[in-house]
Design a protein around this motif. Structure first.
Motif, short mmCIF file in Angstrom:
data_model
loop_
_atom_site.label_atom_id
_atom_site.label_comp_id
_atom_site.label_asym_id
_atom_site.label_seq_id
_atom_site.Cartn_x
_atom_site.Cartn_y
_atom_site.Cartn_z
N LEU A 193 0.80 -1.23 0.00
CA LEU A 193 0.00 0.00 0.00
C LEU A 193 0.84 1.28 0.00
O LEU A 193 0.28 2.38 0.07
CB LEU A 193 -0.93 0.01 1.22
CG LEU A 193 -2.03 -1.06 1.25
CD1 LEU A 193 -2.70 -1.09 2.62
CD2 LEU A 193 -3.05 -0.79 0.17
N HIS A 194 2.16 1.17 -0.08
CA HIS A 194 3.02 2.33 0.18
C HIS A 194 2.77 3.49 -0.79
O HIS A 194 2.96 4.65 -0.44
CB HIS A 194 4.50 1.94 0.14
CG HIS A 194 5.05 1.72 -1.23
ND1 HIS A 194 4.76 0.61 -2.00
CD2 HIS A 194 5.87 2.50 -1.99
CE1 HIS A 194 5.39 0.71 -3.15
NE2 HIS A 194 6.06 1.84 -3.19
N ASP A 195 2.36 3.19 -2.01
CA ASP A 195 2.15 4.25 -3.00
C ASP A 195 0.67 4.49 -3.31
O ASP A 195 0.33 5.06 -4.35
CB ASP A 195 2.88 3.92 -4.31
CG ASP A 195 4.29 4.51 -4.34
OD1 ASP A 195 4.60 5.32 -3.45
OD2 ASP A 195 5.06 4.14 -5.24
N ILE A 196 -0.20 4.08 -2.42
CA ILE A 196 -1.64 4.25 -2.66
C ILE A 196 -2.01 5.71 -2.92
O ILE A 196 -2.91 6.02 -3.68
CB ILE A 196 -2.46 3.69 -1.48
CG1 ILE A 196 -3.95 3.73 -1.79
CG2 ILE A 196 -2.15 4.41 -0.19
CD1 ILE A 196 -4.81 3.13 -0.69
N GLY A 197 -1.26 6.64 -2.32
CA GLY A 197 -1.54 8.07 -2.48
C GLY A 197 -1.28 8.60 -3.87
O GLY A 197 -1.70 9.71 -4.22
N GLU A 218 7.26 18.46 -6.13
CA GLU A 218 6.59 18.75 -4.86
C GLU A 218 5.18 18.15 -4.85
O GLU A 218 4.71 17.66 -3.81
CB GLU A 218 6.51 20.26 -4.63
CG GLU A 218 7.84 20.91 -4.24
CD GLU A 218 8.42 20.34 -2.96
OE1 GLU A 218 7.64 20.15 -1.99
OE2 GLU A 218 9.63 20.07 -2.92
N LYS A 219 4.54 18.15 -6.01
CA LYS A 219 3.21 17.55 -6.10
C LYS A 219 3.29 16.02 -5.99
O LYS A 219 2.42 15.39 -5.40
CB LYS A 219 2.54 17.95 -7.41
CG LYS A 219 2.17 19.43 -7.46
CD LYS A 219 1.52 19.82 -8.79
CE LYS A 219 1.15 21.30 -8.79
NZ LYS A 219 0.55 21.72 -10.09
N TYR A 226 -1.44 12.00 0.78
CA TYR A 226 -2.67 11.39 0.27
C TYR A 226 -2.82 9.96 0.81
O TYR A 226 -3.94 9.53 1.12
CB TYR A 226 -2.67 11.36 -1.26
CG TYR A 226 -2.61 12.73 -1.91
CD1 TYR A 226 -3.25 13.82 -1.33
CD2 TYR A 226 -1.92 12.93 -3.11
CE1 TYR A 226 -3.20 15.07 -1.93
CE2 TYR A 226 -1.86 14.17 -3.71
CZ TYR A 226 -2.50 15.24 -3.11
OH TYR A 226 -2.44 16.48 -3.70
N SER A 227 -1.72 9.24 0.87
CA SER A 227 -1.76 7.87 1.40
C SER A 227 -2.31 7.85 2.82
O SER A 227 -3.17 7.03 3.17
CB SER A 227 -0.36 7.24 1.39
OG SER A 227 0.13 7.07 0.07
#
Length: 338
Positions: A193-197, A218-219, A226-227
């Motif tokens: 789940l580490h990059d779910i954001g 930066e975005k 978000y994660s």
């Protein structure tokens, strides 16, 4: 009919002391006796125990050294040291090296002994229940996690299979460490789940064919925020969320979003950081080619003590050749590592 009582190993070279421990505990627990640390270690080769009580002063091997070895071979077992001494160094060694739950000061009453043993076993049961909860949680969320990963893969071709590979590399590292099944499961879920954001990052940035500007980067960095926002309301995932929150922190404190350093960064986050960075480098991006495994590993090594935990880098170097081969074998069959 199987006896469901807790199993306790008692170790003392003096028969009278052994008999006292046995009489006090036998009505509530399944008891095995050993007359020396050497005999106890032989018993432990073929049998697991929930709790071990060891006298401190014994010939050939004292209680602290014995319980230290127990911690190495059966780390889940609760360890209690029985001693007539209040020597501070003995107690510090017992806590630091043998990781005892408590020490029992001689002379003790049967009621005192029972109270301490009951407390130790309550703690033991809590650990077991927690490990079972994490395993159940992993099974419960497996469908949800799969759906999330597939949605992420559909949005950005760069992420295709990455979550599974990052979790796979992380598991390769933790399998070389003495972590509980619960900790292993947490780190695996965090890897998945580490990059779910990234779902919250604009597609034009994710798919850009030129190098990202500082503003665009930066975005990208906002994916950590978000994660956390996506997962924070799921109470059962709070510990997994904590790992994800810090996986872009640097060992020297120069990472983001909080600037943590060293062991301030959770162990799981430090493991995911290496797995994530390596897989990112060996994956092709729209604006750059992928690095070879050897080139990516060199970058990881150069970042030891700076971006990455140097001890974990050494473990990663050991497990990487086998991990790469396994992934190549799986991907050759169009099967992603689960």
């Amino acid at each position: 009919m199987e006896d469901k009582r807790y199993k306790i190993l008692i170790v003392d070279d003096e028969e009278d002391n052994l008999a006292l421990l046995y009489r006090t505990l036998r009505t509530k627990y399944m008891i095995t006796k050993a007359h020396s640390a050497i005999e106890a270690l032989e018993i432990l080769k073929g049998e697991k125990f929930d709790c071990i009580l060891s006298d401190h002063k014994m010939p050939l091997m004292d209680g602290v050294e014995f319980l230290k070895r127990v911690n190495d071979i059966q780390p889940r077992t609760m360890r209690l040291l029985v001693t007539a001494y209040s020597d501070v160094k003995i107690l510090i060694d017992a806590i630091n090296y043998a990781k005892i739950y408590r020490y029992i000061k001689k002379p003790f009453t049967p009621d005192e002994l029972l109270m301490i043993v009951e407390s130790a076993l309550e703690c033991y049961q809590l650990k077991i229940d927690n490990e079972n909860l994490i395993t159940d949680l992993k099974d419960l969320f497996s469908g949800t996690v799969k759906a999330i990963i597939e949605a992420l893969d559909a949005k950005d071709s760069f992420t295709l299979g990455r979550s599974r590979r990052v979790a796979f590399y992380a598991l390769k590292i933790v399998n070389k460490m003495a972590l509980s099944p619960a900790e292993v499961s947490k780190i695996e879920l965090a890897g998945l789940l580490h990059d779910i954001g990234m779902i919250g990052v604009a597609e034009d940035i994710l798919n850009k064919t030129q190098k990202l500007s500082d503003e665009e980067f930066e975005k990208i960095k906002m994916h950590v925020h978000y994660s956390v926002k996506i997962l924070e309301d799921i109470k059962q995932l709070c510990e997994i969320t904590e790992i994800i929150k810090y996986h872009h922190e640097y060992y020297n404190g120069c990472g983001y979003p909080f600037g943590l350093k060293g062991e301030q960064i959770p162990l799981g986050s430090r493991i995911i950081a290496i797995a994530d960075a390596y897989d990112s480098m060996v994956s092709k991006r729209a604006y750059r080619d992928s690095l070879t495994s050897e080139e990516a590993l060199k970058v990881i090594e150069q970042g030891a003590g700076k971006q990455f935990d140097p001890d974990l880098v050494e473990i990663f170097k050991l497990v990487l050749p086998e991990a790469v081969q396994e992934i190549q074998d799986y991907e050759a069959k169009n099967i992603y590592v689960e």
